[in-house]
Design an enzyme around this catalytic site. Sequence first.
Site, PDB file in Angstrom:
ATOM      1  N   CYS A  25      70.803  -7.976  20.534  1.00  0.00           N
ATOM      2  CA  CYS A  25      71.978  -7.253  21.054  1.00  0.00           C
ATOM      3  C   CYS A  25      71.728  -6.617  22.420  1.00  0.00           C
ATOM      4  O   CYS A  25      72.504  -5.756  22.850  1.00  0.00           O
ATOM      5  CB  CYS A  25      72.395  -6.167  20.076  1.00  0.00           C
ATOM      6  SG  CYS A  25      72.854  -6.806  18.482  1.00  0.00           S
ATOM      7  N   CYS A  46      74.266  -2.727  12.145  1.00  0.00           N
ATOM      8  CA  CYS A  46      73.752  -1.417  12.569  1.00  0.00           C
ATOM      9  C   CYS A  46      73.739  -0.433  11.407  1.00  0.00           C
ATOM     10  O   CYS A  46      72.835   0.396  11.283  1.00  0.00           O
ATOM     11  CB  CYS A  46      74.612  -0.838  13.697  1.00  0.00           C
ATOM     12  SG  CYS A  46      74.213  -1.464  15.343  1.00  0.00           S
ATOM     13  N   CYS A  73      75.788   2.442  18.350  1.00  0.00           N
ATOM     14  CA  CYS A  73      75.335   1.785  17.119  1.00  0.00           C
ATOM     15  C   CYS A  73      75.799   2.515  15.866  1.00  0.00           C
ATOM     16  O   CYS A  73      75.595   2.019  14.767  1.00  0.00           O
ATOM     17  CB  CYS A  73      73.810   1.674  17.115  1.00  0.00           C
ATOM     18  SG  CYS A  73      72.999   3.249  17.324  1.00  0.00           S
TER      19      CYS A  73
END
Length: 236
Positions: A208, A123, A231
């Site tokens: 994800c 991320c 994130c």
Amino acid sequence: MITFDTWNDHEHVYDFEIQNETKGALDVLKWAYQQYGDELVYACSFGIEGSVLIDLVHQINPNAKITFLDTHLHFQETYQVIEAVKEKYPTLQIKIKQPSLSVEEQVGQYGENLWNTDPNQCCKLRKVIPLEEELNGVKAWLSGLRREQSPTRKHIQFVNKDERFHSVKICPLIHWTWKEIWRYAHKNNLPYNKLHDNGYPSIGCAPCTKAVLDINDLRSGRWSGHGKLECGLHQA
Ligand code: SF4
């Protein structure tokens, strides 16, 4: 203009009337564009909250700047809704922001499936750093966060000091419920990500994001099994 550097917790308590059709969102947006004009960027993920906020933003500023963080790992449905939004609102300035590494380069440097082995690093590379680059020098940014979405979001205000990005984060939809979001989207025939019709209330990157079993836990399909709720764009 209120900026990160001039923020004073005691002076800047923003209270907008919320007993109206958009629960304060249009008033917040009017205020925000008066304050920041062209220096306001909306970082949009093009989920259903994004569809609603884009429509509201467009009512206040048809030339608003919108940025999508393209991780190169999104679902096809997400790219399709971006095209539909561009068609419906041709005056909006929609920018597709790319990470510095392609997926192949990331595999070469960090190994296969970094989203499994170290999702925070993934991320960081594909979302956080690109947003940092986008917000560099920007005084304020818009986000479609709602308080109802998760425990990490229940204290968000309309106007927030954002330490992470050294900016001011403005969240016009904090009081909207999931039902209100959908009522507005359907009533106004807004384009939306079709994955929402297949059990995906919250949509991020394909590796994800899973369909959820419990529709009342709106973000349970994100980073399932990793104990991760955000994130990195929004501090818990
Ligand atoms: S959501 Fe998953 S695939 Fe997307 S950047 Fe984060 S860890 Fe990587």
